[in-house]
Scaffold this motif. Structure first.
Motif, PDB file in Angstrom:
ATOM      1  N   GLY A   1       9.035  -6.195 -15.112  1.00  0.00           N
ATOM      2  CA  GLY A   1       8.632  -4.607 -15.828  1.00  0.00           C
ATOM      3  C   GLY A   1       8.001  -4.515 -14.620  1.00  0.00           C
ATOM      4  O   GLY A   1       8.324  -3.418 -13.265  1.00  0.00           O
ATOM      5  N   ILE A   2       6.813  -5.322 -14.584  1.00  0.00           N
ATOM      6  CA  ILE A   2       5.779  -4.891 -13.597  1.00  0.00           C
ATOM      7  C   ILE A   2       5.886  -5.161 -12.037  1.00  0.00           C
ATOM      8  O   ILE A   2       5.717  -3.808 -11.105  1.00  0.00           O
ATOM      9  N   ILE A   3       6.862  -6.071 -12.047  1.00  0.00           N
ATOM     10  CA  ILE A   3       7.145  -6.776 -10.312  1.00  0.00           C
ATOM     11  C   ILE A   3       7.791  -5.455 -10.107  1.00  0.00           C
ATOM     12  O   ILE A   3       7.747  -5.162  -9.352  1.00  0.00           O
ATOM     13  N   ASN A   4       9.186  -5.486 -10.586  1.00  0.00           N
ATOM     14  CA  ASN A   4      10.132  -4.253  -9.984  1.00  0.00           C
ATOM     15  C   ASN A   4       8.961  -3.091  -9.896  1.00  0.00           C
ATOM     16  O   ASN A   4       9.801  -1.970  -8.910  1.00  0.00           O
ATOM     17  N   TYR A   5       8.855  -2.364 -10.780  1.00  0.00           N
ATOM     18  CA  TYR A   5       7.440  -1.272 -10.471  1.00  0.00           C
ATOM     19  C   TYR A   5       7.234  -1.053  -9.735  1.00  0.00           C
ATOM     20  O   TYR A   5       6.650  -0.145  -8.674  1.00  0.00           O
ATOM     21  N   LEU A   6       6.399  -2.189  -8.807  1.00  0.00           N
ATOM     22  CA  LEU A   6       5.285  -2.466  -8.241  1.00  0.00           C
ATOM     23  C   LEU A   6       6.651  -1.962  -6.675  1.00  0.00           C
ATOM     24  O   LEU A   6       6.358  -1.763  -5.827  1.00  0.00           O
ATOM     25  N   LYS A   7       7.885  -2.532  -6.626  1.00  0.00           N
ATOM     26  CA  LYS A   7       8.598  -3.309  -5.759  1.00  0.00           C
ATOM     27  C   LYS A   7       8.768  -1.428  -5.186  1.00  0.00           C
ATOM     28  O   LYS A   7       9.143  -1.479  -3.594  1.00  0.00           O
ATOM     29  N   GLU A   8       8.914  -0.729  -6.188  1.00  0.00           N
ATOM     30  CA  GLU A   8       9.475   0.589  -6.545  1.00  0.00           C
ATOM     31  C   GLU A   8       8.858   0.689  -5.727  1.00  0.00           C
ATOM     32  O   GLU A   8       9.307   2.782  -5.031  1.00  0.00           O
ATOM     33  N   ASN A   9       7.187   1.105  -6.405  1.00  0.00           N
ATOM     34  CA  ASN A   9       6.528   2.283  -5.237  1.00  0.00           C
ATOM     35  C   ASN A   9       6.187   1.389  -3.516  1.00  0.00           C
ATOM     36  O   ASN A   9       4.974   2.197  -3.755  1.00  0.00           O
ATOM     37  N   GLY A  10       7.009   0.385  -2.524  1.00  0.00           N
ATOM     38  CA  GLY A  10       6.514  -0.050  -1.825  1.00  0.00           C
ATOM     39  C   GLY A  10       5.549  -0.899  -1.521  1.00  0.00           C
ATOM     40  O   GLY A  10       4.583  -1.639  -0.549  1.00  0.00           O
ATOM     41  N   VAL A  11       4.506  -1.641  -3.444  1.00  0.00           N
ATOM     42  CA  VAL A  11       3.818  -2.255  -3.069  1.00  0.00           C
ATOM     43  C   VAL A  11       4.412  -3.647  -3.276  1.00  0.00           C
ATOM     44  O   VAL A  11       5.928  -4.414  -3.853  1.00  0.00           O
ATOM     45  N   SER A  12       3.830  -4.533  -2.356  1.00  0.00           N
ATOM     46  CA  SER A  12       4.147  -6.649  -2.232  1.00  0.00           C
ATOM     47  C   SER A  12       3.119  -6.891  -2.750  1.00  0.00           C
ATOM     48  O   SER A  12       2.199  -7.272  -3.377  1.00  0.00           O
ATOM     49  N   PRO A  13       3.922  -7.133  -4.584  1.00  0.00           N
ATOM     50  CA  PRO A  13       3.183  -8.147  -5.230  1.00  0.00           C
ATOM     51  C   PRO A  13       3.110  -9.918  -5.463  1.00  0.00           C
ATOM     52  O   PRO A  13       4.331 -10.238  -4.145  1.00  0.00           O
ATOM     53  N   SER A  14       1.921 -10.251  -5.404  1.00  0.00           N
ATOM     54  CA  SER A  14       2.407 -11.839  -5.671  1.00  0.00           C
ATOM     55  C   SER A  14       1.334 -12.398  -6.735  1.00  0.00           C
ATOM     56  O   SER A  14       1.228 -11.673  -7.714  1.00  0.00           O
ATOM     57  N   TYR A  15       1.087 -13.481  -7.327  1.00  0.00           N
ATOM     58  CA  TYR A  15       0.769 -13.940  -8.415  1.00  0.00           C
ATOM     59  C   TYR A  15      -1.021 -14.656  -7.517  1.00  0.00           C
ATOM     60  O   TYR A  15      -0.001 -15.589  -6.101  1.00  0.00           O
ATOM     61  N   ILE A  16      -1.657 -15.082  -7.784  1.00  0.00           N
ATOM     62  CA  ILE A  16      -2.674 -15.671  -7.889  1.00  0.00           C
ATOM     63  C   ILE A  16      -2.965 -15.901  -8.792  1.00  0.00           C
ATOM     64  O   ILE A  16      -3.555 -15.479 -10.110  1.00  0.00           O
TER      65      ILE A  16
END
Length: 342
Positions: free
Chosen positions: A62-77
């Motif tokens: 859910g967090i990943i999809n939300y970030l992508k929907e808001n134009g954010v590029s996420p990754s795991y670190i």
């Protein structure tokens, strides 16, 4: 006083847990006016191979999809671990992460193949002037730091502070927190192969009858621990002031960063997710907490666990909270805001 947002969830339903984590993230973004950068890594713990109670990958969907929907590029670190295990080198670490289902995003191991790549962050506190933080963390201003609240043999408990302190530190930084000395060579295991000598960038190791470390030259990078083919090099876990050092490294990790913290108070085991064995929870599932103050968050989690269990579980970990508050990492005073997850 800091705000801590809480959703009660006692069910073993990871899909719902993921929805609750997203709800908390949205609430913080809304109430604080948080604006995301274009790239925001999610700090996680992938779990050691053999561990069954780490927080699973589906909780982050859910967090990943939300970030992508808001134009954010996420990754795991993450960073590599100090001890010998399934996450000691970048290759093995990523393999373990994928084996445990963390395949939704690119994976960044911030301190390089054997944990030797770091930036020094100046903090000038009681025990450290500088902290060795995984080099690739320096590229980003913002993080979502997710934690699994549970016990820990040395720290008392693992939560947001430990996730910052150990999770952001390069291998040498982890060593600095755990011990006051250089790595130790176990002579009975050493075969004098010279691999550690060749790999040491500081000329701190030589071969006599066995390999020997010159403490005056050793920088504590601990790279030799990762590459010894016989696991003959190890660290001591007997360092002094561990709780306070943990807090100071957490301070260094979060310095000048904009972080949202989300902590899962589920699968609460006696030991941490670095234990590569199945463990049984010792307290019923409680829920998720979130906020922007790691000290308040850990304090709230500890209070929830102790109230639920009726015991002073993980009490020794309070020492890290007290020092963290003293050095300005956050406050132990918090306002708990419960959110209905219906």
């Amino acid at each position: 006083m800091s705000k801590v947002y809480f959703i009660k969830n006692s069910e073993a339903d990871y899909n719902q847990l993921g929805k609750d984590a997203l709800e908390l993230l949205k609430r913080i973004v809304s109430e604080t006016g948080h604006r995301f950068e274009k790239e925001v890594p999610i700090k996680v713990h992938f779990g050691e191979k053999g561990n069954k109670t780490f927080i699973p990958a589906k909780c982050y969907d859910g967090i990943i999809n939300y970030l992508k929907e808001n134009g954010v590029s996420p990754s795991y670190i993450e960073t590599n671990v100090l001890y010998r295990g399934s996450r000691t080198t970048t290759k093995d670490h990523i393999e373990t992460a994928k084996f445990h289902g963390f395949t939704q995003l690119p994976i960044i191991i911030a301190d390089g193949e054997i944990g030797k790549e770091y930036d020094e962050v100046e903090i000038n506190k009681t025990f450290f002037n500088k902290c060795k933080i995984g080099k690739k963390y320096g590229k980003y201003k913002q993080f979502i730091v997710t934690s699994h609240f549970k016990g820990h043999v040395a720290a008392g408990f693992g939560g947001a502070i430990k996730q910052l302190a150990m999770g952001f530190a390069a291998r040498g930084g982890k060593l600095e927190q755990h011990t006051d000395i250089s790595p130790i060579i176990e002579a009975e295991k050493c075969i004098s192969c010279g691999v550690c000598v060749d790999k040491c960038d500081f000329g701190a190791i030589h071969i006599a009858d066995t390999a020997e470390i010159d403490d005056s030259k050793c920088t504590g990078c601990a790279g030799c621990i990762a590459i010894c083919p016989k696991s003959a090099i190890s660290n001591s876990w007997s360092g002094s002031h561990f709780y306070e050092k943990l807090s100071e490294y957490a301070y260094g990790a979060s310095k000048d960063k904009d972080i949202i913290y989300i902590t899962f108070v589920h699968n609460i085991t006696k030991e941490c997710d670095c234990a590569g064995i199945p463990m049984k929870p010792i307290v019923d599932n409680i829920g998720i907490v979130a906020g922007k103050d790691p000290v308040a968050l850990d304090t709230a989690c500890l209070d929830l666990v102790q109230k639920s269990s009726g015991e002073k579980l993980f009490e020794k970990g309070k020492s890290s909270l007290i020092h963290a508050e003293k050095i300005g990492l956050g406050t132990m005073e918090y306002e708990s805001i419960e959110i209905n997850n219906m």
